[in-house]
Write a protein that holds these residues in place. Sequence first.
Motif, short mmCIF file in Angstrom:
data_model
loop_
_atom_site.label_atom_id
_atom_site.label_comp_id
_atom_site.label_asym_id
_atom_site.label_seq_id
_atom_site.Cartn_x
_atom_site.Cartn_y
_atom_site.Cartn_z
N TYR A 126 0.84 -1.20 0.00
CA TYR A 126 0.00 0.00 0.00
C TYR A 126 0.87 1.25 0.00
CZ TYR A 126 -3.94 2.99 1.45
OH TYR A 126 -4.92 3.96 1.52
N THR A 129 2.47 1.85 -3.50
CA THR A 129 1.58 1.89 -4.66
C THR A 129 0.97 3.27 -4.82
OG1 THR A 129 1.04 -0.45 -4.38
CG2 THR A 129 -0.48 0.85 -5.70
N THR A 130 0.99 3.79 -6.04
CA THR A 130 0.41 5.11 -6.30
C THR A 130 -0.91 5.03 -7.04
OG1 THR A 130 1.72 5.25 -8.33
CG2 THR A 130 2.68 6.21 -6.33
N GLU A 132 -4.55 4.61 -7.55
CA GLU A 132 -5.63 4.66 -6.57
C GLU A 132 -6.52 3.43 -6.62
OE1 GLU A 132 -6.27 6.58 -3.99
OE2 GLU A 132 -4.35 7.53 -4.40
N ARG A 135 -4.64 0.79 -4.84
CA ARG A 135 -4.58 1.10 -3.42
C ARG A 135 -5.88 0.71 -2.71
NH1 ARG A 135 -0.96 4.61 -1.12
NH2 ARG A 135 -2.58 5.69 0.06
N TYR A 139 -6.22 -1.91 0.27
CA TYR A 139 -6.81 -1.54 1.55
C TYR A 139 -7.98 -2.45 1.90
CZ TYR A 139 -7.89 1.21 5.59
OH TYR A 139 -8.08 1.59 6.88
N ASN A 259 0.07 6.76 4.14
CA ASN A 259 0.97 5.72 3.64
C ASN A 259 1.87 5.19 4.75
OD1 ASN A 259 0.66 5.77 0.50
ND2 ASN A 259 0.68 7.92 1.14
#
Length: 977
Positions: A126, A129-130, A132, A135, A139, A259
């Motif tokens: 997480y 990682t950029t 979205e 991500r 999550y 982050n």
Amino acid sequence: MKLKPLIFALWVMVAGETASAQTQYAWKQATANGYTYKYVTSDPTHARFYTLNNGLTVILSATPKQPRIQAYIAVKAGSKTDPANHTGLAHYLEHMMFKGTNKYGSLDWAKEKPLLDKIDNLYEQYNSTTDEVKRKEIYKQIDQTSGEAAKFAIANEYDKMMAGMGAQGSNAFTSFEQTVYTEDIPSASVDKFLTLQAERFRQPIFRIFHTELEAVYEEKNRTLDSDPNKVSEAMFAALFPNNNYGRQTTIGTVEHLKNPSLKAIRNYYYSYYVPNNMGIIMSGDFNPDVMIKKIDQHFVSMVRKPVPAYTFAPEKPISSPIQKDVYGPNPENLTIAYRFPGANTRDAQLLNLVGAILTNGKAGLFDLDLIKKQKLLSARASAYTLKDYSALVLQGNPVKGQTLDEVRSLMLTEIDKLKKGDFSDDLIASIANNNKKNIILQSENYGARAGNLMDAFTSGVDWRTSVAEVDELSKITKPQIVAFANKYLNDNDYVVVYKHQGEDKNIVKVDKPTITPVAVNREAQSDFLKSINDMPSNPVQPVWLDYARDIQHAKAGQVDVLAVQNKDNSIFRLYYRYDMGSWNSKLLPIAAQYLQFLGTNKMSAEDFSKAFYKLAASYNITTGTDITTVSINGLQENFNQALSLYEDLIANCKPDEEALQGLKVRLKKTRENAKLNKAAIMAGLMSYAQYGAQNPFNNTLTNEELDNLKADDLVALLHSLSAYKHTILYYGPQNANAAASTLAVLHRMPNTFVAYPQAKQFTRVNPDKTRVLFANYDMVQAEINWVRNESPYDAAKTPTIELYNNYFGGGMSGIVFQTIRESKALAYSTYAYYVSPSKKEDPNYFVAYVGTQADKFNDAIKGMNELLTDMPESEKIVTVARQNIRKSLETDRIMQDDILFNYLAAQRHGLDYDARKTTYAAIDKLNYADIKAFHESEIKNKPFTYCVVASDKRVSDDVLKKYGELIKLDLTQLFGY
């Protein structure tokens, strides 16, 4: 989290110790019970400084007055040593240190560990990682895996163990260069405490992380709603661009909060939480020879390691004023800050004195020139000392119609006076005299002792320097102060922060992630917890007050004198207590404020301030709704002079129209500022909820009445104050008869008391349906209070109420905290209390609170309402609550003038005995069935009034109307002006 408060404190000698300019303070060494320690000669705390073989510092200051101990476990690491790419990490870690180890906090460590390892790895993915979309998917896995892991976790087991010991105030805080874990424990529980702490710091496990991380998000959003916090951050960033004091904030950036890395947090722990970087500081009831051996035995397994050195580029001189602008809903103010060397330097010690010359509450330059003359609404100066650098911080609030530039000019004018030596020649001696009194007060309290020792440890200040400071102070001359001021307080070498009232367009809040509530396993207990509970502890017998024995009675003329003798030192505290307040006269609180700006034919207001300060004495008039108290305190040697000063002022003060006009301007600005303060707005809503449109909160002067105030009327009220019936309370070295004899001569009293003005009556209301009282405020969070008036006061219910509050809404081991924060991650702060009134004629009332992100508003209300409807059952938490109450009562010692106020409080409840005794006798007979019946009788399915302060841009009317009749109050109606 907290920042180190802006305070001024100098150590001086307590009464009974020899103190002179010739006293030598030196480090000495001694050995007892096989342990060598250092101490400072003539140290009033008698602190012993040990360094164990593994490098752990232990500081012990024994005082036997109460069977309790204030303990700090301090780490010399904070936000300053956060990695640049993981700011806020030290603060994260502080939160996670309450989650347990592989021995406690877990139902089945073997099954829990693989899931926690998986969560570790998911957070690393997480973090790096950029995208979205990816991500959100990661999550989702974190949330799911965390739910599975939580099935094997026992939430708040640490808090349950501490509560079961009778601990109070279990908490921690993080600042720039310190992370400190704080506990106030019964001395009889010290073996349990040390066993738990040794295990806690052995190998912490970071379980239930994602819900705790959400609590940190909430804390971050609270700072975004805090204008003072924004000012502080702007000030430090400008003062220290090269040091992490200014480059990083304690709570971290929004980006880094989004982050997190559990591996980075763990690496930080193993780098900085090592014995040679830590200290255990204790003050209280113990034998230091015994205590040091216990601590050594428990912490001997900790291994010394090199600590990463913190390096930074020295700050360049400030060549021209650096201005920063901050915006927010709170009233405007101005802050000026000058940079100084670090805490353990001679210049930092002089800085403390400079702060006191500017502001000491009575006779400083700011006090006399800016406050007494009413040029500013408020103004203060204070030293803020840190290890690498320090700062002199000036803060000012404008009066109505005044610009921030004018505030700046006025404060800088006082700095110029300081640089020219334009202050009283005897001011330094007066500061020393006042600090003599202050150190006596601090030495009385085991908590204050431990706090001062802890601060010196974490900031690297030599304790000998602290102890010797009073003698050093007596040697400092006015020319030295002038030279020092001219060296550092140059015309252009400062930072200035303008706090403007207005919208902050730069706020980026931490958004709410999707979190599935996790199990808290309330009934579960680890074997470690059971072993802690099974450890023997020496029984402590409670001590109850016997009012006939503990209070002396005498007469001063026709006035009753109640006294408790101070047999420890030379401090006195005197009170004139009147059974009238603002309900009797709305002018009374105004007159009490007016007095500080008045003089007599012989002395000006400034003269009185200087005279009181020179005596190390002070007076204050506090006006409540139905009680007014005049308090005078100081050193007994100056009792007659201090009392005579007050009596002269109250009897002979003369009207001053200029002072009244200034006071009116101040009051108008204060009233305007209150309407910009969310806490004041919430207080108004809660008063409205309890009493309706006419309530104690808005029982104040209208603007027209304020404009029409007459100086003669206020002074007449002050002159007549002693003509009303009152009681005198005395705590000091004299007995009641000796004090009464002096009072009979010095205290002006009539032959016959006059009747109190008729008090206004307010009737509490109980709506038959739910209502929502809403006030709009520009903020990220939403503040919600549930309010309801309850049944009449009944002393017999006090034990049940105590157990109910401890079980349901009080502390981190209670049902509300565990559910709202730990399980559902809906708030940083939450509680619920059933509150008893201050006098028997009034009913009880109930209040619950959640401070949450606005986008969690519905979830937060639903979560609390579920608890108010159906209170979860946990016999284990009932047991913990009973233990906490019983052990707290066993070690509670009401002393000094608190004895007098406890007696008066009992009288107002219609009691002639110490009510704690009844609770203690009943507590072990109460069980869950008792508090469940109480809950269902008093709370369940009852209509509440929701008091909501939030932004109408974030919480809509349609949302609010779901919960009851919506009433949006006009601030004029709410405040009464």
